[in-house]
Design an enzyme around this catalytic site. Structure first.
Site, mmCIF file in Angstrom:
data_model
loop_
_atom_site.group_PDB
_atom_site.id
_atom_site.type_symbol
_atom_site.label_atom_id
_atom_site.label_comp_id
_atom_site.label_asym_id
_atom_site.label_seq_id
_atom_site.Cartn_x
_atom_site.Cartn_y
_atom_site.Cartn_z
ATOM 1 N N SER A 138 0.041 -3.963 -2.641
ATOM 2 C CA SER A 138 -0.891 -3.948 -1.519
ATOM 3 C C SER A 138 -2.061 -2.994 -1.778
ATOM 4 O O SER A 138 -2.824 -3.197 -2.717
ATOM 5 C CB SER A 138 -0.124 -3.582 -0.246
ATOM 6 O OG SER A 138 -0.907 -3.776 0.903
ATOM 7 N N HIS A 354 5.076 -9.862 2.843
ATOM 8 C CA HIS A 354 4.336 -8.790 2.183
ATOM 9 C C HIS A 354 5.253 -7.714 1.588
ATOM 10 O O HIS A 354 4.974 -7.187 0.508
ATOM 11 C CB HIS A 354 3.384 -8.161 3.202
ATOM 12 C CG HIS A 354 2.337 -7.270 2.608
ATOM 13 N ND1 HIS A 354 1.289 -7.746 1.855
ATOM 14 C CD2 HIS A 354 2.163 -5.923 2.661
ATOM 15 C CE1 HIS A 354 0.522 -6.742 1.468
ATOM 16 N NE2 HIS A 354 1.027 -5.626 1.953
#
Length: 379
Positions: A138, A354
């Site tokens: 990320s 995620h």
């Protein structure tokens, strides 16, 4: 009961609990900030005196409001940091300024542009190696993209960059997190004289703080395996990252809640919101109505786009269709700007979100073998 109190363990505690050696290193950035890195120099079944100095160094860099703990939470044989150490790598876990391990200044400077270059230089100096491998998750990937486009000399210091849930463009975020993105952005461009940036520039940017020990203690009762309120914890995580109950190991939930969020600069959160409100742009931080500061820093009243074409490090992208924060549309836009992608891997399950790149049940079986094979070719 042991499961319920694991969330108060630090990253070093979690590593040594399972027999892994761990060193804490202090790293000083060019702007004088002190960071803390955690090093796992070899695996838990190896003898320190039998270790040769030919182990390839690899940096694992966490995402927004994360920490080094992100890479060890699942435990032995499941956490990427442990797997890499057992595979013969010299594993270094980064911590950005503002999280619970890198809070060694009374007044925190909000710009973490200097953090990753300083950590890379430190690792190479300690290991006497000309280059290293990099795995980011990320915002950890965002840091890499910014660094190698603004400081292209660092391209030669990284042999391979593995980008898990790569985050650059954020204009196609999905889910309730979009409301937070709007809120942070309008905190910058609202008609209230751009109060948030004015306060940050004059008195220091506020911090997105890690939760207190009391809240961690409470969450240990709300989130443990037998608690009837556990669904509240899972739903909060899914609201941010996308829904994938199938991938979440409920035994790790208390540990996750105990370590996330780990703290960050609010400026980083605002920058994230700027990307959402300006789709199609991946550019430097916008100081809003303070056009003079924009011009002083960028020689333009509009922040410049990051020049991703300057990145020459080989890059491997790992993404998923169920990722609400690194969406398919935004990853596609990123791919169109990069010239050196060697692997473009899409998670085979629609359930992958995620955080499943770090903690998903399927990661060890379908993701990490691909990642390990790739790393072995560049070690």
């Amino acid at each position: 009961m042991a499961t319920r109190i694991r969330d108060i363990f630090s990253s070093p505690d979690l590593a040594t609990k399972y027999g892994y050696p761990l060193e804490a290193h202090r790293v000083i950035t060019d702007d004088g900030y002190i960071l803390e890195m955690h090093r796992i120099p070899y695996g838990r079944y190896e003898n320190q005196h039998s270790i040769k100095n030919d182990r390839t160094p690899i940096i694992l860099q966490h995402g927004l409001a994360g920490s080094s703990a992100d890479w060890v939470i699942p435990g032995p044989e499941r956490a990427l940091a442990y797997i890499l150490a057992d595979e013969g790598y010299d594993v270094w876990l980064g911590n950005n300024r503002g999280n619970i391990y890198s809070r060694h200044h009374r007044h925190m400077q909000p710009d973490n542009l200097y953090d990753l270059p300083a950590m890379i230089d430190h690792v190479l100096a300690i290991t006497f190696k000309p280059k290293l491998l990099f795995v980011g998750h990320s915002q950890g990937t965002t840091q890499f993209f910014v660094m190698t486009s603004m400081k292209p000399e660092y391209n030669s210091k990284v042999g391979l960059a593995v980008c898990l849930a790569p985050a650059a463009y954020t204009g196609h975020l999905r889910g309730p997190v979009t409301q937070l993105a709007k809120l942070t952005y309008f905190g910058v461009v609202s008609c209230l004289d751009h109060l948030q940036i004015w306060v940050g520039e004059n008195f220091g940017y506020p911090e997105f703080r890690a939760r207190s020990m009391w809240s961690k203690f409470v969450s240990s009762f709300l989130c443990h395996n037998d608690a009837p309120t556990q669904f509240l914890c899972t739903n909060a995580l899914f609201l941010v990252a996308g829904f994938s109950k199938k991938e979440l190991n409920m035994n790790n939930l208390t540990v996750i809640i105990g370590h996330v969020p780990a703290g960050a600069s609010w400026k980083q959160v605002v920058h994230f919101g700027q990307g959402y409100m300006n789709p199609g742009h991946f550019r430097a931080y916008d100081y809003g109505e303070n056009k003079e500061k924009n011009f002083k820093l960028y020689q333009s009243v509009t922040p410049p786009e990051y020049q991703l074409e300057r990145i020459t490090t080989p890059i491997a992208l790992f993404s998923s269709d169920n990722d609400w924060l690194a969406t398919t549309e935004d990853v596609s836009m990123l791919k169109s700007r990069l010239n050196n992608i060697i692997v473009d891997y899409k998670a085979p399950f629609n359930s992958f979100n995620h955080y499943d790149f770090l903690w998903g049940n399927s990661a060890v079986r379908v993701l990490y073998p691909v990642l390990l094979d790739l790393l072995s070719r560049y070690r």
